[in-house]
Motif scaffolding. Structure first.
Motif, short mmCIF file in Angstrom:
data_model
loop_
_atom_site.label_atom_id
_atom_site.label_comp_id
_atom_site.label_asym_id
_atom_site.label_seq_id
_atom_site.Cartn_x
_atom_site.Cartn_y
_atom_site.Cartn_z
N ARG A 411 50.75 1.55 -78.60
CA ARG A 411 50.68 0.44 -77.85
C ARG A 411 51.72 0.65 -76.94
N THR A 412 52.49 0.79 -77.05
CA THR A 412 53.97 0.55 -76.06
C THR A 412 53.09 1.14 -75.17
N ALA A 413 53.47 2.65 -76.06
CA ALA A 413 53.30 3.86 -74.67
C ALA A 413 51.59 3.68 -73.67
N VAL A 414 50.44 3.34 -74.74
CA VAL A 414 49.29 3.28 -73.83
C VAL A 414 49.77 2.47 -72.48
N ARG A 415 50.79 0.92 -72.68
CA ARG A 415 50.90 0.27 -71.62
C ARG A 415 52.01 0.64 -70.84
N THR A 416 52.24 1.94 -71.25
CA THR A 416 53.06 2.31 -70.61
C THR A 416 52.84 3.39 -69.25
N LEU A 417 51.47 3.96 -70.10
CA LEU A 417 51.16 4.91 -68.97
C LEU A 417 50.10 3.98 -68.32
N ALA A 418 49.73 2.90 -68.57
CA ALA A 418 48.37 2.83 -67.82
C ALA A 418 49.29 2.42 -66.72
N ASP A 419 50.76 2.39 -66.44
CA ASP A 419 50.83 1.18 -65.49
C ASP A 419 51.22 2.57 -64.56
N LEU A 420 51.10 3.91 -64.69
CA LEU A 420 51.27 4.91 -63.59
C LEU A 420 49.69 5.13 -63.17
N ASP A 421 48.77 4.77 -63.97
CA ASP A 421 47.54 4.73 -63.20
C ASP A 421 46.29 6.03 -63.40
N ILE A 422 46.81 6.60 -64.84
CA ILE A 422 46.05 7.64 -64.30
C ILE A 422 44.85 7.91 -65.56
N PRO A 423 44.11 8.68 -64.91
CA PRO A 423 43.09 9.03 -65.08
C PRO A 423 43.08 8.98 -67.17
N TRP A 692 53.43 -3.59 -55.59
CA TRP A 692 52.72 -2.28 -54.94
C TRP A 692 52.54 -1.10 -55.79
N GLY A 693 52.13 0.01 -55.70
CA GLY A 693 51.85 1.21 -56.47
C GLY A 693 50.99 2.53 -55.72
N ALA A 694 50.83 4.01 -56.37
CA ALA A 694 50.36 4.67 -56.13
C ALA A 694 49.32 5.30 -57.01
N ARG A 695 48.27 5.50 -56.97
CA ARG A 695 47.28 6.27 -58.02
C ARG A 695 46.57 7.40 -57.13
N TYR A 696 46.26 8.73 -57.90
CA TYR A 696 46.15 10.05 -57.67
C TYR A 696 44.16 9.95 -58.51
N HIS A 697 43.79 11.36 -57.17
CA HIS A 697 42.43 11.21 -57.41
C HIS A 697 42.86 13.40 -57.23
N HIS A 698 41.53 13.42 -57.53
CA HIS A 698 41.09 14.93 -57.84
C HIS A 698 41.93 15.41 -56.28
N ASP A 699 41.45 14.50 -55.60
CA ASP A 699 41.35 15.29 -53.76
C ASP A 699 42.95 14.63 -53.01
N GLY A 700 42.95 14.03 -53.41
CA GLY A 700 44.46 13.02 -52.96
C GLY A 700 45.16 11.71 -53.91
N LYS A 701 45.45 10.99 -53.22
CA LYS A 701 45.68 9.81 -53.58
C LYS A 701 45.41 8.58 -53.02
N CYS A 702 46.12 6.98 -53.32
CA CYS A 702 46.15 5.31 -52.81
C CYS A 702 46.97 5.28 -53.03
N ILE A 703 47.84 4.93 -52.12
CA ILE A 703 48.45 3.70 -51.56
C ILE A 703 47.74 2.21 -51.22
#
Length: 714
Positions: A411-423, A692-703
């Protein structure tokens, strides 16, 4: 032929008791009947017998037998001290023994034997032919020892009189006492022990009141009761033992007190004169509960009418209180461990679920009804950027504290990874690596989903987990027919990503297999039942008047689902988790988006779009800050990344400003020197935004950045 014997080829009758013609001493009929049948019932026995030690001949002589065919009883009727059988072993060793095997050819599992210990050593042996596959439990062994001790006291006082041969049929009281031993063996909690006593002790004695206290730190605390009002119990609960003289007597002497009338009660304990009238009882048996040689509490059996107690009743109640004490001591250990397990589970699961603009949720976790009451099921709701919501549910395979600890790590790992906004698929891949590193035999199922309220798309990945169920506002229930990837710890990434387009409002139902599958129900049947219950009861959730009402209705729906699918949860062998989220799309008027040119003009256009849109939303007080944030983010794209460039504003509980570009480079805050002309853009962004943060898509990113929207009073 005596009832205690049986014809060849017939089944012995365990309710009969026969006395051997060559008995060394005569036994008292009714009491010996209770002894033999109690031992047999207690250990689920096929038969019981009692031997008396003849020191002159150095032989064990059988004096009574119950439930044995004549030929079986004859085999052990006269045993020398050199034979290697259970009664002789118990005699030689002076303590309880259990010998596995069918010594008498009765189809038994073994023989349990307890010596009758007199002042000068063993004087006889009480033995039971056991039918169960395993050795008797400690509570059963303790009861057998109690019966043996009682029998020793009775037999040593008997004169040497000519033997008799007679038989007596078992009484209803004896049968009920046998059922009590079985019920106590199955009782897990302290309350279950008291309930067993109420069900199996009160009726055969004609009693109508029961209180069980435990003694702790010099005070008496009520465990549970029957036949008393809460108002009366409050008078005696928590009292110092010294302030309740009858308890002080029982505790100090470890001996029972039998009171046959209210007058006798008041005469013995004048300071307690109000008690009989307040309790509306007129006879009492105060019984010490002994465990490991210490009085751990007191059991009160009471009667509305005054009555006397026979010697047999006093002896039987005293022996039973010893059995209850052993069972209660064991149950209290379980209660302590259970409380610790529940505290551990509560610490590992979310205490409350967040109420988000795009989703409100309610959840239930039900530990296995039998076992350690702690397991590896978990759930969580995690807010992401742009009002997106991550929902996760999982199940670490196995039950117990180690699995709960693994669950906490995941559960801790999921919350940490979720903060990275990965798919979802990438998150499960990383989680799979973690599970694989924990140990070779660690496995877990997991469903991780992300709901985007702007596009209404729910993206999710499955690792050995059943897919979610979607409920539409009209009550339609949809369950996608998907094949899950293997569980975490056994999978080989990549994981597949699934997508569903949800309606403007919907219920997303996530669950573990313990909710829908059991030893008596296939998973397809459980899923069909889940869909049926949701179709019947979910629609009112969509008519909630406000957020609080929404959460209340989701809680009610969770209770309804759990009650319908796990009506007898106390007997389940698997834990279960349920998460129901009420998702909502964001209104189109709360989102604005623009494509910007890939040249220096983009920053100016971004400021103009922000200024005009915030004016339309009546958020002019945020205009200057948001213009500066948008200008910095767009300027960074022009200098350090590449197009296409897109600006998006989202109005919700906070104001979100997003800038999209076509580069996968990672933005980093630089530590600019005092003489540097640049390098402070992201420092400025971090200072002006709530987060603030960043998330990534297959063709770029969003800040992205978030700012609080000022609260306006009506």
């Amino acid at each position: 032929m005596a009832p205690g014997a049986a014809k060849a080829g017939s089944h012995p009758q365990p309710s009969g008791l026969s006395f051997a013609a060559a008995s060394y001493k005569t036994l008292r009929g009714a009491e010996t009947l209770t002894l033999a049948l109690k031992a047999t019932e207690c250990l689920d026995g096929r038969g019981a017998f009692l031997h008396w030690w003849d020191p002159a001949a150095r032989r064990l002589r059988m004096v009574a037998a119950s439930g044995l065919a004549a030929e079986s009883a004859e085999t052990w009727a006269d045993l020398s001290d050199e034979q290697d059988v259970a009664p002789v072993r118990a005699m030689r060793r002076g303590h309880y023994v259990w010998v596995a095997g069918d010594s008498l050819g009765m189809g038994a599992a073994g023989t349990a034997a307890v010596p009758l210990l007199g002042a000068a050593g063993p004087v006889g042996v009480l033995s039971v032919i056991t039918a169960g596959p395993d050795e008797p439990e400690e509570a059963q062994r303790s009861f057998l020892r109690s019966v043996a001790g009682w029998a020793t006291a009775r037999l040593e006082d008997l004169p040497s009189t000519p033997p008799v041969r007679r038989s007596v049929a078992g009484s209803e009281r004896t049968v009920r006492m046998g059922k009590l031993t079985s019920a106590l063996a199955e009782a897990v909690t302290s309350r279950e022990v008291v309930q067993a006593v109420a069900a199996h002790v009160l009726p055969p004695f004609g009693a109508d009141g029961l209180i069980v206290w435990v003694f702790e730190s010099g005070r008496q605390h009520v465990v549970d009761s029957a036949g008393y009002t809460q108002e009366f119990l409050s008078l005696l609960d928590g009292l110092a033992v010294t302030d309740y003289p009858v308890a002080a007597d029982v505790f100090g002497t470890c001996a029972p007190r039998f009171i046959e009338s209210a007058a006798e009660y008041c005469r013995r304990y004048p300071t307690l004169k109000p008690i009989p009238a307040a309790s509306q009882k007129n006879a009492w048996a105060f019984l010490p509960m002994i465990a490991s040689g210490n009085a751990i509490g007191m059991c009160l059996v009471s009667f509305t009418r005054q009555r006397s107690f026979t010697d047999e009743e006093r002896t039987l109640l005293t022996a039973l209180s010893g059995l209850v004490g052993q069972s209660l001591a064991r149950a209290r250990l379980y209660d302590v461990e259970h409380a610790r397990a529940q505290e551990l589970q509560r610490g590992l699961l979310p205490r409350t679920l967040p109420r988000l603009p795009a989703a409100c949720a309610a959840a239930r976790y039900l530990p296995a009804g039998r076992g350690e009451q702690v397991g590896g099921d978990w759930y969580d709701v995690i807010p992401l950027s742009a009002d997106r919501v991550a929902m996760v549910i999982g199940d670490v395979m196995g039950h117990g504290t180690p699995e709960a600890a693994t669950m906490g790590q995941l559960r801790t790992a999921v919350r940490t990874l979720a903060d990275l906004d990965i798919p979802p698929a990438e998150l499960l891949s990383r989680l799979n690596d973690l599970v694989s590193d924990l140990s070779e035999d660690s496995y877990a199922t997991c469903l991780y989903a992300v709901f985007d309220p702007i596009t209404r798309i729910c993206s999710f990945s499955l690792a050995g987990h059943p897919p979610p169920v979607v409920v539409h506002p009209d009550g339609t229930v949809h369950r996608p027919d998907l094949t899950a990837d293997p569980p975490l710890g056994a999978a080989e990434p990549p994981f597949e990503t699934h997508q569903m387009l949800l309606p403007e409002e919907s219920l997303l139902v996530l669950y573990t297999d313990g909710l829908v599958e059991s030893a008596t129900r296939f998973i397809d049947q459980g899923l069909a039942r889940l869909q049926q219950v949701l179709a019947q009861h979910a629609v009112p959730t969509f008519t909630a008047s406000d957020e609080d009402d929404d959460v209340r209705r989701l809680d009610d729906l969770c209770d309804t689902v759990v009650s319908a699918l796990l009506p007898d949860h106390g007997r389940t062998n698997d834990d279960a988790a349920l998460l129901i989220a009420h998702t909502r799309a964001i209104h189109a008027g709360d989102v604005a988006s623009w494509i910007l040119p890939e040249d220096p003009r983009a920053a100016k256009q971004a400021r103009e779009h922000v200024r005009n849109q915030l004016a339309a939303w009546e958020l002019d007080e945020l205009a200057i800050t948001t213009e500066l944030l948008a200008s910095e983010l767009v300027g960074n794209v022009i200098r350090h990344a590449k197009g296409p460039i897109r600006l998006r504003l989202l109005r919700s509980r906070s104001l979100t400003c997003e800038v999209y570009d076509g580069s996968l480079s990672t933005p980093r805050i630089r530590h600019a020197a005092h003489t540097d002309e640049g390098g402070r853009g992201l420092q400025l962004v971090a200072a002006l935004s709530k987060r603030w943060g960043a998330r990534y898509h297959h063709d770029g990113k969003c800040i992205w950045t978030e700012q609080d929207i000022p609260h306006r009073t009506a």
